[in-house]
Design a protein around this motif. Structure first.
Motif, PDB file in Angstrom:
ATOM      1  N   UNK A 172       0.847  -1.205   0.000  1.00  0.00           N
ATOM      2  CA  UNK A 172       0.000   0.000   0.000  1.00  0.00           C
ATOM      3  C   UNK A 172       0.875   1.245   0.000  1.00  0.00           C
ATOM      4  N   UNK A 173       1.936   1.232   0.806  1.00  0.00           N
ATOM      5  CA  UNK A 173       2.835   2.391   0.869  1.00  0.00           C
ATOM      6  C   UNK A 173       3.504   2.647  -0.484  1.00  0.00           C
ATOM      7  N   UNK A 174       3.785   1.575  -1.228  1.00  0.00           N
ATOM      8  CA  UNK A 174       4.416   1.746  -2.550  1.00  0.00           C
ATOM      9  C   UNK A 174       3.369   2.023  -3.636  1.00  0.00           C
ATOM     10  N   UNK A 175       2.107   2.130  -3.195  1.00  0.00           N
ATOM     11  CA  UNK A 175       0.973   2.374  -4.107  1.00  0.00           C
ATOM     12  C   UNK A 175       0.791   1.244  -5.126  1.00  0.00           C
ATOM     13  N   UNK A 176       1.262   0.058  -4.741  1.00  0.00           N
ATOM     14  CA  UNK A 176       1.010  -1.111  -5.593  1.00  0.00           C
ATOM     15  C   UNK A 176      -0.408  -1.600  -5.296  1.00  0.00           C
ATOM     16  N   UNK A 177      -0.797  -1.484  -4.029  1.00  0.00           N
ATOM     17  CA  UNK A 177      -2.187  -1.754  -3.655  1.00  0.00           C
ATOM     18  C   UNK A 177      -2.856  -0.435  -3.310  1.00  0.00           C
ATOM     19  N   UNK A 178      -4.142  -0.365  -3.626  1.00  0.00           N
ATOM     20  CA  UNK A 178      -4.909   0.821  -3.241  1.00  0.00           C
ATOM     21  C   UNK A 178      -5.243   0.712  -1.749  1.00  0.00           C
ATOM     22  N   UNK A 179      -5.797   1.771  -1.186  1.00  0.00           N
ATOM     23  CA  UNK A 179      -6.161   1.766   0.238  1.00  0.00           C
ATOM     24  C   UNK A 179      -7.074   0.618   0.588  1.00  0.00           C
ATOM     25  N   UNK A 180      -7.974   0.259  -0.377  1.00  0.00           N
ATOM     26  CA  UNK A 180      -8.889  -0.848  -0.083  1.00  0.00           C
ATOM     27  C   UNK A 180      -8.336  -2.206  -0.534  1.00  0.00           C
ATOM     28  N   UNK A 182      -3.594  -0.593 -11.087  1.00  0.00           N
ATOM     29  CA  UNK A 182      -3.225  -0.956 -12.464  1.00  0.00           C
ATOM     30  C   UNK A 182      -1.954  -0.252 -12.939  1.00  0.00           C
ATOM     31  N   UNK A 183      -1.752   0.989 -12.499  1.00  0.00           N
ATOM     32  CA  UNK A 183      -0.584   1.748 -12.957  1.00  0.00           C
ATOM     33  C   UNK A 183       0.718   1.139 -12.441  1.00  0.00           C
ATOM     34  N   UNK A 184       0.641   0.457 -11.303  1.00  0.00           N
ATOM     35  CA  UNK A 184       1.860  -0.103 -10.709  1.00  0.00           C
ATOM     36  C   UNK A 184       2.105  -1.539 -11.143  1.00  0.00           C
ATOM     37  N   UNK A 185       1.140  -2.088 -11.862  1.00  0.00           N
ATOM     38  CA  UNK A 185       1.225  -3.509 -12.213  1.00  0.00           C
ATOM     39  C   UNK A 185       2.487  -3.825 -13.022  1.00  0.00           C
ATOM     40  N   UNK A 186       2.807  -2.947 -13.975  1.00  0.00           N
ATOM     41  CA  UNK A 186       3.971  -3.163 -14.830  1.00  0.00           C
ATOM     42  C   UNK A 186       5.252  -3.194 -13.994  1.00  0.00           C
ATOM     43  N   UNK A 204      20.256   9.831  -5.884  1.00  0.00           N
ATOM     44  CA  UNK A 204      20.660  11.244  -5.769  1.00  0.00           C
ATOM     45  C   UNK A 204      19.501  12.173  -5.381  1.00  0.00           C
ATOM     46  N   UNK A 205      18.266  11.715  -5.558  1.00  0.00           N
ATOM     47  CA  UNK A 205      17.142  12.624  -5.232  1.00  0.00           C
ATOM     48  C   UNK A 205      16.822  12.530  -3.743  1.00  0.00           C
ATOM     49  N   UNK A 206      17.119  13.648  -3.077  1.00  0.00           N
ATOM     50  CA  UNK A 206      17.009  13.700  -1.622  1.00  0.00           C
ATOM     51  C   UNK A 206      15.616  13.300  -1.127  1.00  0.00           C
ATOM     52  N   UNK A 207      14.578  13.795  -1.815  1.00  0.00           N
ATOM     53  CA  UNK A 207      13.216  13.533  -1.314  1.00  0.00           C
ATOM     54  C   UNK A 207      12.882  12.035  -1.365  1.00  0.00           C
ATOM     55  N   UNK A 208      13.444  11.329  -2.356  1.00  0.00           N
ATOM     56  CA  UNK A 208      13.190   9.886  -2.455  1.00  0.00           C
ATOM     57  C   UNK A 208      13.950   9.130  -1.366  1.00  0.00           C
ATOM     58  N   UNK A 209      15.161   9.606  -1.088  1.00  0.00           N
ATOM     59  CA  UNK A 209      15.973   8.981  -0.025  1.00  0.00           C
ATOM     60  C   UNK A 209      15.263   9.147   1.320  1.00  0.00           C
ATOM     61  N   UNK A 210      14.757  10.373   1.574  1.00  0.00           N
ATOM     62  CA  UNK A 210      14.059  10.641   2.844  1.00  0.00           C
ATOM     63  C   UNK A 210      12.818   9.771   2.958  1.00  0.00           C
ATOM     64  N   UNK A 211      12.063   9.691   1.869  1.00  0.00           N
ATOM     65  CA  UNK A 211      10.812   8.916   1.881  1.00  0.00           C
ATOM     66  C   UNK A 211      11.095   7.437   2.138  1.00  0.00           C
ATOM     67  N   UNK A 212      12.117   6.915   1.474  1.00  0.00           N
ATOM     68  CA  UNK A 212      12.447   5.495   1.662  1.00  0.00           C
ATOM     69  C   UNK A 212      12.919   5.244   3.090  1.00  0.00           C
ATOM     70  N   UNK A 213      13.702   6.185   3.649  1.00  0.00           N
ATOM     71  CA  UNK A 213      14.189   6.016   5.025  1.00  0.00           C
ATOM     72  C   UNK A 213      13.019   6.017   5.995  1.00  0.00           C
ATOM     73  N   UNK A 214      12.058   6.905   5.760  1.00  0.00           N
ATOM     74  CA  UNK A 214      10.876   6.964   6.637  1.00  0.00           C
ATOM     75  C   UNK A 214      10.092   5.655   6.557  1.00  0.00           C
ATOM     76  N   UNK A 215       9.925   5.170   5.329  1.00  0.00           N
ATOM     77  CA  UNK A 215       9.147   3.939   5.137  1.00  0.00           C
ATOM     78  C   UNK A 215       9.845   2.746   5.788  1.00  0.00           C
TER      79      UNK A 215
END
Ligand SMILES: C[S@@+](CC[C@H](N)C(=O)[O-])C[C@H]1O[C@@H](n2cnc3c(N)ncnc32)[C@H](O)[C@@H]1O
Length: 281
Positions: free
Chosen positions: A18-26, A31-35, A95-106
């Motif tokens: 769900x956090x990776x948006x592979x599954x929806x909240x429910x 479908x967008x993450x299926x690939x 190199x993208x700081x915001x992605x590094x921060x997000x992954x660390x939080x997760x």
């Protein structure tokens, strides 16, 4: 939306998906993450047996994922394999700081304690004190442009046992071919890349050929296959390399020959890194 069940593996964290948006909240598959999920699972199919072998041999199980992005690959490998292990560590280099921060939080939220994310370039990571000397597996999934070549530099520097590369577009060789076209025209071989579209396509193909030869020259057994069907991604080439022996002269000589024939002498340092002369076969 379809049911997620066929996409899910035993013991997989619903929260992670769900956090990776592979599954929806429910809890339905997005479908967008299926690939992306299909690509990561396919890659995991290659990685898992090697991880099991490494585990049996008592290896540290250190894995570095270069150009990690949102770290889908790292998180899914961790969830499917590392989560229940006492050892092993997955590092994401991005190199993208915001992605590094997000992954660390997760990673903290999920309690995936043996994961770390570094805000450095692939090239800088070679010198980073935050990465251990001993690295077993290196992955680079669609790492942009020459980041794949830097990932090879990293893997060779750490003598990694296994390397998984799904190259993204790399413009460097096409640019050099274009610049040298006039000089090279005397050679009939130039016909292979004379037309602009061919320059781009041949440049991209040649880049991966040289990467494979470079790995072979350093004693890796190389397999090139498809990641998933072309309908899923245009950048679909998966290069799997496993260290089996010392440096190989034949591959090194061939790499050199190709660079000379197509007028790419200036790219020597990128592809033809000097190999240790002793134990050469
Ligand atoms: C196309 S995305 C792929 C992300 C992820 N590997 C995946 O397949 O979902 C490429 C990522 O590599 C990162 N990147 C590009 N060049 C890099 C470099 N030299 N060092 C580290 N990260 C880099 C970008 O910021 C981006 O997040």
């Amino acid at each position: 939306m379809t049911k997620p069940m066929e996409e899910m593996r035993d013991g997989q964290s619903i929260e992670l998906l769900k956090e990776l948006h592979i599954l929806t909240r429910d809890g339905k598959i997005n479908q967008d993450s299926r690939r992306k999920l299909k690509q990561v699972y396919h890659l995991y199919g290659f990685v898992e047996p090697l991880l099991k072998d490494l585990q049996q041999s008592g290896a540290d199980l250190n894995l570095v994922d270069h150009g990690a992005g949102k770290s889908y690959l790292g998180f899914i490998i961790y969830d499917l394999f590392y989560k229940s292990l006492p050892n092993g560590h997955i590092y994401g280099v991005e190199t993208r700081d915001e992605l590094v921060k997000k992954s660390s939080e997760l990673q903290k939220k999920l309690g995936f304690k043996n994961m770390s994310f570094l805000n450095v370039s692939v090239n800088e990571s070679i010198q980073s004190q935050k990465l251990p000397e001993n690295i077993d597996i290196v992955t680079a999934l669609h790492a942009c442009d020459t980041a794949t070549d830097d990932a090879i530099d990293f893997a060779l520097n750490r003598n990694a046992k296994h390397i998984f590369l799904v190259p993204c577009c790399q413009a460097e060789i096409a640019k050099a071919l274009r610049q040298n076209k006039a000089k090279q025209l005397a050679s009939p071989l130039t016909e292979i890349w004379r037309h602009p579209i061919h320059t781009r396509e041949f440049g991209s193909h040649l880049t991966n050929v040289l990467r494979c030869l470079r790995l072979e020259a350093h004693g890796y057994k190389v397999t090139v296959t498809e990641l998933v069907g072309l309908e899923h991604s245009m950048k679909n080439e998966l290069i799997v390399a496993t260290k089996i022996e010392g440096p190989r002269k034949r591959a090194s000589d061939r790499l050199q020959w190709i660079l000379n024939e197509v007028g790419l002498h200036d790219l020597q340092s990128r592809f033809a890194t000097p190999i240790i002369q002793e134990n050469i076969v």
